[in-house]
Scaffold this motif. Structure first.
Motif, short mmCIF file in Angstrom:
data_model
loop_
_atom_site.label_atom_id
_atom_site.label_comp_id
_atom_site.label_asym_id
_atom_site.label_seq_id
_atom_site.Cartn_x
_atom_site.Cartn_y
_atom_site.Cartn_z
N VAL A 167 37.10 43.68 28.57
CA VAL A 167 38.39 43.07 28.91
C VAL A 167 39.30 44.11 29.52
O VAL A 167 39.44 45.22 29.00
N GLY A 168 39.94 43.76 30.62
CA GLY A 168 40.88 44.66 31.26
C GLY A 168 41.37 44.08 32.56
O GLY A 168 40.98 42.98 32.97
N LYS A 169 42.21 44.83 33.22
CA LYS A 169 42.82 44.36 34.46
C LYS A 169 41.90 44.62 35.65
O LYS A 169 41.28 45.67 35.75
N ASN A 170 41.83 43.64 36.56
CA ASN A 170 41.10 43.80 37.82
C ASN A 170 39.67 44.30 37.60
O ASN A 170 39.25 45.30 38.17
N ILE A 171 38.92 43.59 36.77
CA ILE A 171 37.55 43.99 36.45
C ILE A 171 36.69 44.12 37.71
O ILE A 171 35.87 45.03 37.83
N ARG A 172 36.90 43.24 38.67
CA ARG A 172 36.05 43.27 39.87
C ARG A 172 36.25 44.55 40.68
O ARG A 172 35.36 44.96 41.42
N SER A 173 37.41 45.17 40.54
CA SER A 173 37.68 46.38 41.33
C SER A 173 36.98 47.61 40.78
O SER A 173 36.95 48.66 41.42
N ILE A 174 36.41 47.53 39.56
CA ILE A 174 35.78 48.71 38.96
C ILE A 174 34.29 48.50 38.71
O ILE A 174 33.68 49.27 37.98
N LEU A 175 33.70 47.49 39.33
CA LEU A 175 32.28 47.23 39.10
C LEU A 175 31.43 48.45 39.45
O LEU A 175 30.42 48.73 38.79
N HIS A 176 31.85 49.20 40.49
CA HIS A 176 31.07 50.36 40.91
C HIS A 176 31.05 51.46 39.85
O HIS A 176 30.16 52.32 39.85
N ASN A 236 37.83 39.75 32.69
CA ASN A 236 36.81 39.69 31.67
C ASN A 236 35.42 39.68 32.31
O ASN A 236 35.18 38.96 33.28
N LEU A 237 34.52 40.48 31.74
CA LEU A 237 33.11 40.44 32.09
C LEU A 237 32.35 40.29 30.79
O LEU A 237 32.41 41.16 29.92
N SER A 238 31.65 39.15 30.62
CA SER A 238 31.05 38.82 29.33
C SER A 238 29.54 38.72 29.42
O SER A 238 28.99 38.21 30.40
N PHE A 239 28.88 39.20 28.36
CA PHE A 239 27.42 39.18 28.26
C PHE A 239 27.05 38.41 27.00
O PHE A 239 27.51 38.75 25.90
N VAL A 240 26.22 37.38 27.14
CA VAL A 240 25.73 36.64 25.97
C VAL A 240 24.36 37.18 25.61
O VAL A 240 23.44 37.17 26.45
N VAL A 241 24.22 37.66 24.37
CA VAL A 241 23.00 38.30 23.90
C VAL A 241 22.65 37.75 22.52
O VAL A 241 23.34 36.87 22.00
N LYS A 242 21.61 38.26 21.93
CA LYS A 242 21.29 37.90 20.54
C LYS A 242 22.41 38.39 19.63
O LYS A 242 22.91 39.50 19.80
N GLU A 243 22.74 37.57 18.66
CA GLU A 243 23.87 37.87 17.78
C GLU A 243 23.73 39.22 17.10
O GLU A 243 24.70 39.99 17.01
N GLU A 244 22.53 39.56 16.66
CA GLU A 244 22.35 40.79 15.90
C GLU A 244 22.48 42.04 16.77
O GLU A 244 22.52 43.16 16.25
N GLU A 245 22.52 41.88 18.09
CA GLU A 245 22.64 43.02 18.98
C GLU A 245 24.09 43.38 19.31
O GLU A 245 24.34 44.42 19.91
N THR A 246 25.04 42.52 18.93
CA THR A 246 26.41 42.71 19.39
C THR A 246 27.02 44.03 18.90
O THR A 246 27.67 44.74 19.67
N ASN A 247 26.82 44.36 17.62
CA ASN A 247 27.43 45.59 17.10
C ASN A 247 26.84 46.84 17.74
O ASN A 247 27.57 47.80 18.04
#
Length: 882
Positions: A416-425, A450-461
């Motif tokens: 989460v942060g401002k202007n996520i698309r500007s820092i993809l590089h 916001n850039l979000s990744f959906v993964v297995k629950e046990e991998e989040t931490n």
């Protein structure tokens, strides 16, 4: 004395359940109110119900149709009477009347056998009404000219036709000039106190604002009155770069824009409810998150972002877009719904029709991803009506559009942060964290936050820890980033100098009372492993109390120290070995052991290894059909166990998952047919079924699932007498983590055991039995500062403890030599091995550490010494018991 105040002098301050539950906390509220009065403000105080009261009322509503709840109401009343006595406002006629009404309503529910949304809302309101009545009298007795207000008079919802309108109402929060004039007319009041969470509709019926309703109420009052600012007083100092309960070196964010804060709240940060931000943003009212325990500290300020100076987290934005990741948030309990259809290609209105199905079932979609022939959406755990029946009905309706697949047990990791698309590089290097992880869905928010990744629950931490280290590990305090959670506690809470506060009720670690003995030992023998005999015995006793388990087997690969084995042998435990070398060690150490109390569970063992185990007459487990199909005569007339693969691995890291796709362990269900004829031909009896999916499993229902899985296969093997549920019980390594609930686990397994009481249930804990008993004592060799980072070097590295390098594992680190000194530095604790990965702990709060100090590395009893090596030709650390 009368007080006239201008629009700019109004201030709204909100306090949650823990902040209104004791005399000490109300004295704290009094001090805060007095300070605001002295600064010329007129506070409008918004309060929640006392801690636990809303949950108790919810419980009453669930039970009321079937039970008469006189005793429960009496307990709730006594809880409030106790606080009233503390505050000096007992007896209290208003609170007495509320409880008379509550009892009458619950009795009516019992008679009618129904709880309507209207009644539900009315009952839940009593928590806030009672707490504020008591608080108002206390503050008045302390000398504040305060007026109690009923929030339902000022916060109005206009919709009255649906369940949602009673339990999750929306309130018009436009500036209300007439309401402001009503406040101004009351010239005797220095302050006002009212309720959060509740409002009313156009029929003057009580309605609720839903989860986080008190934050939202406060924001509504602030907007309707154009207050000078809104203060949310809570148990944490503000919003952080990550959840500090998981990442102890997460840094507080001093400044955020409304949109950034709202995105963080929506993505899983629990400090604020997302609905509380829009009202204050509309009128540009600054929102301050304040720390109830430390009112003097400046927390997070949320307001117009444009006025803020650029932070170091944005300094690397070459594009000049002012972009930067401010926080990493996680959510668990996510369900993905995937619809595969060839109909949707260029089909007008397809998505509209599809989404109407979700509307029909009152399900709100969170994340969305589409392709030419697929739509995948996520539903989060806060969807109250999301259950198995709803999902089944939803699936039936969605099948009209295409093939439906449901993926449950997911989690979301959001940058989460401002202007996520500007820092993809700049994000390329951090994506390596996903190298061995299946990403089910990737979503970039349309608002560029916001850039979000959906993964297995046990991998989040695990992902959270790795990503946070990449993004924030080298950053220092600046105009946006504040001190870390560790630093805040080191500065403000003396009781957490060396041992951070523990949110659970477990006792302090054993070593806290053995510090002087440990220091003496370290000075006499040097760096070493030290084990606490009493903790070993206590943990063994604890696990043997499980009523559902007939026999406990200790997995000796966790720690094969002879004294540990002897301790467990005397406690009646059996032993699980994975190599012939471990078998030899057991019989050499415990020469009188019954072979039936030894399990041999190797992986890809040789034929000679199996022959040796059979000669020793121990229980042998096969986790592959190869030994049966290629060496069938070896097993003639033998009794064996089979290790089955349930199809999914579990655990805190990919390297500890021992089932599912990509795992080398276990026999799959479809392979069983291959061996049935061999069993008959060679008179081989399968007397036990075994399963083990991984390590570090928190969910107590997992073992019930595994028991159900094995019992479902028992009928294929009529000679089965034993069900071996494996191990993997979660052990808390971080100070604020909770241990697995053994009682809940026991109850869950008992449900399965009661179905087949003639079958023995076995358990194979390794880590759980020994982890907390062991520590490493390490001597500081050097300290170093480099590029704003501090390093503390010790004479113990990844040769002695490889878990941090191999798994990214956390081990709590304490300076025993300076235990009574305040933490004053944040350092990376590193070893002497010539590897970049030789880091024992990142960003640890320590006192001013010097050469010769003794550091204690905690919870190393499991997979510490047993995984040590002579890398760099360093000798293995010695082991001692106290």
């Amino acid at each position: 004395m009368s007080q006239l105040y201008q629009l700019s002098q109004l201030i709204v301050i909100k306090f949650g359940g823990t902040s209104v539950s004791t005399l000490k906390r109300w004295q704290n509220i009094y001090d805060i109110v007095k300070k605001h009065l002295s600064n010329g403000f007129c506070p409008i105080i918004v309060c929640s119900a006392m801690q636990g009261v809303s949950n108790s009322l919810e419980n009453c509503l669930r039970r009321a149709p079937n039970e008469n709840l006189h005793d429960e109401v009496a307990k709730l009343k006594e809880q409030h009477d106790h606080l009233a006595r503390e505050l000096g406002v007992f007896p209290n006629s208003a609170v007495d009347e509320y409880f008379r009404e509550l009892q009458q309503i619950l009795t009516g529910i019992f008679l009618l056998k129904e709880v309507t949304p209207r009644i539900h809302a009315k009952v839940m309101a009593y928590g806030e009404l009672c707490s504020t009545q008591l608080g108002a009298l206390f503050l008045q007795n302390e000398g504040i000219n305060l007026k109690w207000l009923d929030a339902r008079k000022y916060l109005k919802s206009t919709v009255t036709t649906s369940t949602t309108s009673y339990l999750k109402a929306q309130v018009d929060y436009k500036f209300d000039k007439e309401m402001l004039h009503q406040f101004q007319k009351d010239q005797k009041a220095q302050a006002f106190l009212t309720q959060g969470f509740i409002a009313s509709n156009e029929n003057d019926e009580t309605v609720l604002l839903g989860r986080g309703g008190s934050d939202t109420s406060a924001a509504y009052f602030a907007a309707k009155l154009k207050a000078k600012r809104l203060e949310i007083w809570t148990d944490v100092p503000g919003m952080f770069t990550a959840n500090p309960q998981i990442i102890s070196h997460a840094r507080i964010l001093k400044r955020l824009s409304y949109s950034e804060a709202q995105e963080m709240a929506s993505s899983g940060a629990k400090v604020l409810h997302p609905r509380s931000l829009l009202p204050v943003a509309q009128y540009n009212i600054p929102l301050h998150i304040c720390w109830t325990d430390h009112p003097e500290m400046s927390g997070t300020i949320i307001s117009d972002r444009e006025q803020f100076a650029k932070s170091s987290i944005e300094a690397g934005d070459a594009g000049g877009g002012g972009g930067g990741v401010k926080s990493i948030s996680t959510k668990v309990g996510i369900t993905l719904i995937s619809i595969e259809s060839s109909q949707m290609w260029q089909e007008s209105g397809f998505l509209a029709d599809l989404f109407n199905v979700f509307k029909k079932h009152a399900l709100s979609i969170d994340l969305l991803s589409t392709s030419e022939m697929n739509v995948t959406v996520s539903l989060d755990a806060e969807t109250k009506n999301l259950n198995k029946n709803i999902l089944n009905d939803l699936t039936l309706d969605l099948q009209a559009f295409g093939e439906v697949k449901i993926i449950s047990g997911c989690g979301v990791v959001s940058l989460v942060g401002k202007n996520i698309r500007s820092i993809l590089h700049t994000l390329g290097p951090i994506l390596k964290a996903f190298e061995e992880q299946e990403v089910y869905l990737l979503s970039q928010a349309a608002n560029n936050l916001n850039l979000s990744f959906v993964v297995k629950e046990e991998e989040t931490n695990r992902l959270l820890q790795q990503l946070h280290q990449h993004l924030f590990g080298d950053l220092v305090e600046d105009k946006i980033l504040g001190p870390s959670w560790n630093e805040l506690h080191a500065t403000n809470i003396k009781s957490t100098k060396s041992l951070p506060s523990n949110t659970n009720t477990e006792r302090a670690p054993w070593w806290t009372s053995k510090r002087h003995e440990l220091l003496k030992l370290a000075n006499e023998v040097g760096s070493s492993f030290v084990y606490h005999q009493a903790t070993l015995a206590k943990t063994a006793t604890e696990i043997q109390k499980l009523k559902s388990i007939d026999q406990v087997f200790y997995s000796i690969k966790a720690n094969s120290n002879p004294q540990i084995l002897e301790t467990f042998f005397k406690k009646g435990l059996g032993f699980e070995c994975v190599s012939v070398y471990e078998l030899n060690h057991i019989f050499k150490t415990l020469y009188s052991i019954d072979p039936n109390k030894v399990i041999f569970t190797p992986n890809f063992a040789s034929q000679d290894d199996y022959l040796y185990a059979l000669k020793k007459r121990v229980r042998v487990t096969l986790d592959n059909i190869y030994p049966l199909t290629n060496w069938p005569k070896m097993w003639k007339d033998k009794e064996i166990f089979l290790r089955l693969d349930p199809g999914e691995g579990r655990g805190h890291h990919d390297h500890v998952k021992t089932a599912g796709k990509g795992s080398k362990f276990g026999i799959t269900i479809d392979q069983l047919e291959t061996i049935f004829s061999l069993l008959d031909k060679y008179n081989i009896k399968v007397i036990g079924l075994h399963v083990h999916s991984g390590s570090g499993i928190k969910n107590h229902t997992y073992w019930k699932e595994m028991a159900s899985f094995l019992l479902g296969i028992c009928d294929k093997f009529p000679a089965v007498n034993f069900i071996d549920l494996g191990g993997g019980l979660f052990v808390p390594y971080q100070p604020r983590e909770k241990s697995i609930d053994l009682q809940a686990m026991d109850n869950a397994i008992l449900e399965m055991k009661n179905l087949r009481p003639e079958i023995e249930f076995w358990l194979e804990p390794g880590r759980f039995l020994v982890a907390k008993s062991g520590v490493i004592l390490a001597k500081v060799t050097q300290t170093k500062s480099k590029n704003n980072l501090t390093y503390v070097g010790v004479d113990v590295g990844m040769n002695a403890l490889i878990r941090p390098a191999l798994y990214g594992s956390y081990h709590h680190i304490v300076n025993l030599s300076r235990y009574n000194e305040n933490n004053s530095i944040v350092a990376n604790v590193v070893g002497p091995i010539c590897e970049t990965g030789d880091v024992i702990g990142h960003n640890r709060s320590l006192p001013n550490t010097r050469e010769g100090d003794i550091l204690l590395i905690d919870t190393v009893g499991a997979y510490g010494r047993s995984m040590s090596s002579n890398y760099n030709l360093r000798p293995m650390l010695k082991e001692f018991f106290i």
